[in-house]
Design a protein around this motif. Structure first.
Motif, mmCIF file in Angstrom:
data_model
loop_
_atom_site.group_PDB
_atom_site.id
_atom_site.type_symbol
_atom_site.label_atom_id
_atom_site.label_comp_id
_atom_site.label_asym_id
_atom_site.label_seq_id
_atom_site.Cartn_x
_atom_site.Cartn_y
_atom_site.Cartn_z
ATOM 1 N N LEU A 165 -8.081 1.232 3.524
ATOM 2 C CA LEU A 165 -6.871 0.531 3.106
ATOM 3 C C LEU A 165 -5.715 1.485 2.809
ATOM 4 O O LEU A 165 -4.611 1.308 3.327
ATOM 5 N N THR A 166 -5.966 2.500 2.018
ATOM 6 C CA THR A 166 -4.862 3.366 1.571
ATOM 7 C C THR A 166 -5.089 4.841 1.883
ATOM 8 O O THR A 166 -4.161 5.630 1.742
ATOM 9 N N GLY A 167 -6.312 5.204 2.240
ATOM 10 C CA GLY A 167 -6.618 6.625 2.452
ATOM 11 C C GLY A 167 -6.502 7.416 1.151
ATOM 12 O O GLY A 167 -6.395 8.635 1.162
ATOM 13 N N GLY A 168 -6.491 6.717 0.030
ATOM 14 C CA GLY A 168 -6.375 7.404 -1.266
ATOM 15 C C GLY A 168 -4.929 7.516 -1.751
ATOM 16 O O GLY A 168 -4.677 7.975 -2.850
ATOM 17 N N PRO B 183 -0.695 5.900 -2.094
ATOM 18 C CA PRO B 183 0.276 6.966 -1.861
ATOM 19 C C PRO B 183 0.049 8.136 -2.821
ATOM 20 O O PRO B 183 -0.319 7.901 -3.977
ATOM 21 N N GLY B 184 0.281 9.321 -2.309
ATOM 22 C CA GLY B 184 -0.077 10.507 -3.079
ATOM 23 C C GLY B 184 -1.568 10.477 -3.327
ATOM 24 O O GLY B 184 -2.349 10.399 -2.389
ATOM 25 N N SER B 185 -1.942 10.507 -4.598
ATOM 26 C CA SER B 185 -3.369 10.423 -4.934
ATOM 27 C C SER B 185 -3.629 9.239 -5.844
ATOM 28 O O SER B 185 -4.628 9.210 -6.560
ATOM 29 N N LEU B 186 -2.744 8.266 -5.805
ATOM 30 C CA LEU B 186 -2.817 7.165 -6.775
ATOM 31 C C LEU B 186 -4.033 6.274 -6.616
ATOM 32 O O LEU B 186 -4.456 5.627 -7.563
ATOM 33 N N THR C 134 -6.846 7.528 -5.074
ATOM 34 C CA THR C 134 -7.979 8.416 -4.782
ATOM 35 C C THR C 134 -9.011 8.244 -5.887
ATOM 36 O O THR C 134 -8.899 8.840 -6.958
ATOM 37 N N ILE D 80 0.811 -1.221 0.000
ATOM 38 C CA ILE D 80 0.000 0.000 0.000
ATOM 39 C C ILE D 80 0.849 1.277 0.000
ATOM 40 O O ILE D 80 0.302 2.361 -0.075
ATOM 41 N N GLY D 81 2.150 1.115 0.072
ATOM 42 C CA GLY D 81 2.997 2.310 0.078
ATOM 43 C C GLY D 81 3.740 2.511 -1.224
ATOM 44 O O GLY D 81 4.288 3.582 -1.476
ATOM 45 N N ARG E 104 -14.422 14.326 -0.425
ATOM 46 C CA ARG E 104 -13.544 15.354 0.156
ATOM 47 C C ARG E 104 -13.992 16.748 -0.264
ATOM 48 O O ARG E 104 -13.967 17.683 0.533
#
Lengths: 442, 314
Positions: free
Chosen positions: B257-260, B262-265, B267, B172-173, B275
Motif C-alpha cells: 500500500l505505502t511501501g512504508g 511517506p517518508g517513514s511514517l 514503516t 497514501i501520500g 529491511r
C-alpha cells in the motif's frame, strides 16, 4: 515374482530419469533477469544461440519491485538457480567481493573480448570492481540511463507557446536547464488540455525500493552533490553529500514534486510514470531510456507526439543517473563452460547489433557509434547524449545499507515534508558514516 | 462384565508392539509419545531462538564471508537509542491501537446485528466475510488504486459526502492521512474476522438467560450491558489477542500500500526489521531487533492472557 519385477521396473525408470536429467543439465543454462520488455527480446535473441550450440536455454524473470530482493537472496544463499545473471550495476561490488560472480579478465583475454569496445561509462558502471580498475565481473549487457520524454504535440500548440513566452520570456521547448524544466512543468500543472486536467511531470518518488533515489540524483548531481571527496570518498562525506549545492538540488526536487506533479504521485516509479504519461496525464516524464521504444510505438502518445531529451544541466554541470546492467556468470553454476560460451556469443558485434534491433540496448561502441545510429530512432540521439553524462550510485558491497537510508531521508523530506533539505542530507552523512565504520572503511 | 476402554486398547495392540512396550513405565511411554513433538519444537523453534540471541551479540552479516565478531550489547544499545526505531515503534503502536479499536467496535456491532434473526442473514454474513478471504498483497494493491486521487473510488466517495475535491488530497501520500489509510484498509479486511469470533460468543449465550431477564423486567439496554457484554467479553478479548499478534507482524499489506512511506511514517517494525535483515543484511543487528520485538510481544501477550483467564474464571 511380481514384486521383484515391479522393483526392477521402478529401479530402471529411476535410473533412466536420473540419466536423462544429468544429460539435460549438461547442456542447459538458466539466465536470470528482471521481467520487462528487453527480457522478452533477449529470449528471442537467444534462440540463435540455442540453435548454434544446442544449449537448452531457460529464463527466470522477476518483476522489478522484487528483482533485487529475489536475486540478491539467490546470490547470498549461494543458490543454483541462475547460471547467468543480468544484475543491477550497484550489485557488482558485493557480488565480486562475496565470490558470487566469476571474474572474467582471463576469459576476456583468451577470447579477445576487449572492454575498449564498449561505452566507457558502462564498463565502469556494469563491469568493474573496484571501480576504475581493470577487474571485470560482467560484460555490459543493457545500456540504460534516466532521461525525459515530453509531449511535443502540446509544446507545439501556438496558444500554449504564446502564453508560455509571455509568462516566462523564452520559448516553450526542450528545457535548456533544470530551472527551465521546472518552469515548464509548473506551466502545465493543473492546465486544461482537450477538456482534461493535466499535470506537469511524472517523477520518481517511490519509497520501497530505489525509486526516489534514482530520481533525486538527477537533480542532486547537477547542483553539486558528490558521493564524498573523490580522492577519499569513505573518509570525507561531510561537505560533499550535504554541500550547499546538494542542498539546493534537493530543495529543487522537492519544489518540483510539490508544485508540478500529479496528485497522489507520492510513491511512483517506472511503471506509474509510464502509465501517467501514456494516459495523457503529464507533459513531462522522467524515466529510464528503456521505456522509449514503447512510448514511441504507443498509439496515444507515440510517434511525432513525443520528444526525448537528456537530463538538463544544472548550476554544477550536466549528469544523469545511470541504469542498466551487465551480464555475469554466477560462480555457483554447474555449467561454467556453457555460461562462458553464452558471454562469448553475446559479445559478438553482429549479435550486439541484432540485440539493439530487437529492442535491447547494446553498450557496444560499434553499434551506438555507427553513423546511422542516431537517426534510426527518434530517441537515439537523446540516448547517446544521456549515456555521455552518466553517474551512478554507490556500488559498494554495502550498497543496500547505503541505499535504504537515502530512500528514507529523501522521501521524508521530499514527500513527507519533514525537516529541511540540510537536515536530510546531514542525516544521510551520519547514516553513511556509520555504514562505512561498520565496514571498516573509516 | 464388559472390558474397559484400556483393556480394549491393550487387546487391540499388536502382540509384537505390546511385548516391546510392556517393559516401559507410564512416564517412558509418555515420553515416547511427546518426544517427537519436543524434538521438532526444539529444532524449529527453540534452536533458532537461541541462535538468534547468540547472533544478536555479534556484528554478523549473512551475506559476507568475514567472521562474526562479538560486540556485546552494542546492537541493543544502537537499536534502543535509534530514533528511527522509535518512530517505527510509534507507527506500529498507532496502527495496532486504532485497527483493534475499530475492528472490535465495528466487528461487534456487525455480529450483534447478524445475530438478530432476519431474512437474508446468511447471505449478509457471507458478503461481510469476503474481504478476509483475499490475499493481503492483493488487497494492498487494489486499495492503492482506490486511494488514487484522480481515479480512486475512495476519494470520490469522500467528495460525494463532504464536497472536498477528490484530487485535492492523497490518502497514501499525505503525512497526516497515510497512517489512517493503512488503518482503514486493515479494518476493512479484518473486521469480519472479529465479527465471526464475536458472533460465536453471542451465539453461546443461552436464550434462557435473556428470558429470565425479561421476566425480571430488565430493559434491553440493561440486558446488553449486564448480560451480553460480560458473557461475550472472553471472545472479544480473544479477538483482540489474535488481531494484536497478527498486526504486530503486519507486513505485506502495508508494503503493497505505502511501501512504508511517506517518508517513514508507515514503516512498521516488521518492515523495518525485514529491511535490516534481508536488504541491508545486518544479521546481528536484525537479530537483536527481533529479540527486542519478541520480548515485547511475549511480555504483553503473557499479561493479556492472564487477564483473559481471570475474565473467563469470573
Amino acid at each position: 515374482m511380481k514384486a521383484s519385477k515391479l522393483l526392477m521396473a521402478t529401479a530402471l525408470t529411476a535410473a533412466t530419469m536420473v540419466a536423462a536429467s544429468g544429460a539435460s543439465a549438461a547442456g542447459s543454462l538458466t539466465l536470470c533477469w528482471a521481467a520487462w520488455d528487453p527480457a522478452n527480446a533477449l529470449v528471442e535473441l537467444s534462440k540463435s544461440f540455442e540453435a548454434e550450440t544446442g544449449t537448452d536455454m531457460s529464463f527466470e524473470f522477476v518483476p522489478w519491485p522484487n528483482f533485487a530482493d529475489r536475486m540478491l537472496n539467490e546470490l547470498n544463499s549461494n543458490g543454483t538457480l541462475c547460471d547467468l545473471l543480468i544484475g543491477d550495476s550497484q550489485w557488482i561490488g558485493g557480488a565480486a567481493e562475496n565470490g558470487n560472480y566469476v571474474k572474467l579478465n582471463d576469459f576476456f583475454a583468451k577470447e579477445g573480448i576487449s572492454m575498449d569496445d564498449f561505452i566507457p561509462a558502462t564498463v565502469t558502471g556494469y563491469a568493474e570492481w573496484p571501480k576504475g580498475t581493470p577487474n571485470y565481473w560482467a560484460l555490459p549487457a543493457y545500456a540504460d540511463v534516466v532521461g525525459w520524454t515530453y509531449r511535443r504535440d502540446w509544446f507545439e500548440r501556438p496558444e500554449l507557446q504564446a502564453e508560455f513566452k509571455g509568462k516566462y520570456g523564452y520559448d516553450l521547448g526542450v528545457p535548456a536547464d533544470l530551472a527551465q524544466l521546472k518552469d515548464i512543468a509548473q506551466f502545465f500543472q493543473g492546465r486544461e488540455i482537450d477538456g482534461k486536467t493535466v499535470y506537469g511531470a511524472a517523477i520518481y518518488t517511490e519509497r520501497g525500493s530505489e525509486g526516489i533515489t534514482m530520481g533525486v540524483t538527477n537533480a542532486l548531481y547537477n547542483y553539486g552533490f558528490e558521493y564524498g571527496n573523490p580522492k577519499n570518498p569513505y573518509a570525507e562525506l561531510d561537505g560533499y553529500v550535504n554541500s550547499d549545492g546538494a542542498v539546493a538540488g534537493l530543495e529543487y526536487y522537492k519544489e518540483l514534486y510539490d508544485t508540478a506533479t500529479p496528485p497522489g504521485s507520492s510513491n511512483w516509479y517506472m511503471g506509474e510514470d509510464i502509465d501517467a504519461y501514456k494516459s495523457g496525464q503529464v507533459a513531462l516524464q522522467m524515466n529510464f531510456a528503456f521505456i522509449w521504444p514503447g512510448v514511441n510505438a504507443d498509439p496515444n502518445v507515440g510517434g511525432d507526439r513525443t520528444g526525448y531529451f537528456a537530463n538538463p544541466k544544472g548550476p554544477a554541470g550536466q549528469f544523469a543517473q545511470l541504469g542498466g546492467q551487465g551480464i555475469s556468470v554466477v560462480a555457483n553454476t554447474d555449467n561454467m563452460e556453457g555460461a562462458l560460451a553464452y558471454i562469448k556469443w553475446f559479445a559478438q558485434p553482429e549479435v550486439q547489433a541484432q540485440w539493439t534491433a530487437m529492442g535491447g540496448a547494446s553498450a557496444m561502441r560499434s553499434v551506438v557509434e555507427a553513423p546511422d545510429f542516431a537517426g534510426k530512432q527518434p530517441y537515439n540521439q537523446a540516448f547517446l547524449d544521456s549515456m555521455a553524462i552518466v553517474k551512478d550510485f554507490w556500488a559498494e558491497p554495502s550498497y543496500a545499507s547505503l541505499l535504504l537510508p537515502m530512500q528514507s531521508r529523501i522521501h521524508n523530506y521530499v514527500v513527507a515534508g519533514q525537516g529541511t533539505a540540510k537536515e536530510a542530507l546531514d542525516g544521510l552523512v551520519a547514516d553513511w558514516t556509520e555504514v562505512f565504520e561498520d565496514e571498516g572503511l573509516r | 462384565m464388559s472390558a474397559s476402554p484400556i483393556d480394549r486398547a491393550a487387546q487391540a495392540t499388536p502382540k509384537g508392539l505390546a511385548r516391546r512396550i510392556r517393559g516401559l513405565s507410564d512416564r517412558a511411554i509418555a515420553w515416547l509419545f511427546v518426544g517427537p513433538s519436543i524434538v521438532l519444537l526444539l529444532a524449529v523453534n527453540i534452536f533458532p531462538l537461541i541462535w538468534t540471541i547468540n547472533l544478536s551479540f555479534t556484528n554478523f552479516k549473512a551475506n559476507r564471508l568475514r567472521e562474526a565478531k562479538f560486540i556485546g550489547l552494542r546492537n541493543y544499545e544502537r537499536i534502543l537509542t535509534d530514533t528511527d526505531t522509535w518512530n517505527s515503534m510509534q507507527a506500529t503502536a498507532h496502527f495496532l491501537f486504532w485497527t483493534i479499536f475499530f475492528q472490535v467496535l465495528i466487528g461487534f456491532t456487525l455480529a450483534y446485528l447478524i445475530n438478530k434473526k432476519f431474512k437474508g442473514n446468511d447471505m449478509w454474513t457471507t458478503i461481510i466475510v469476503l474481504p478476509m478471504m483475499l490475499s493481503p498483497a492483493v488487497v494492498g494493491n487494489f486499495w492503492t488504486f482506490l486511494y488514487q486521487p484522480q481515479i480512486g473510488l475512495f476519494n470520490y466517495v469522500i467528495e460525494f459526502f463532504t464536497g472536498v475535491d477528490s484530487s485535492s488530497f492523497s490518502m497514501i501520500g499525505d503525512v497526516n492521512l497515510a497512517p489512517w489509510s493503512i488503518v482503514i484498509v486493515d479494518t476493512w479486511m479484518w473486521t469480519p474476522f472479529v465479527m465471526l469470533i464475536c458472533l460465536a460468543g453471542l451465539r453461546s449465550i443461552p436464550d434462557s438467560i435473556y428470558e429470565a431477564a425479561e421476566c425480571d423486567r430488565a430493559s434491553k439496554w440493561r440486558q446488553f450491558w449486564t448480560l451480553t457484554i460480560p458473557m461475550a467479553l472472553p471472545f472479544l478479548m480473544l479477538a483482540v489477542l489474535f488481531r494484536g499478534i497478527e498486526n504486530f507482524k503486519m507486513f505485506d499489506l502495508v508494503v503493497q500500500l505505502t511501501g512504508g512511506g511517506p517518508g517513514s511514517l508507515t514503516t512498521l517494525t516488521s518492515i523495518d526489521l525485514k529491511r535490516e535483515a534481508f536488504e541491508k543484511w545486518r544479521t546481528g543487528y536484525a537479530s537483536a531487533y527481533a529479540v527486542i520485538l519478541f520480548v515485547t510481544v511475549f511480555g504483553l501477550a503473557s499479561i493479556y492472557v492472564k487477564a483473559l483467564n481471570k475474565v473467563k474464571e469470573r
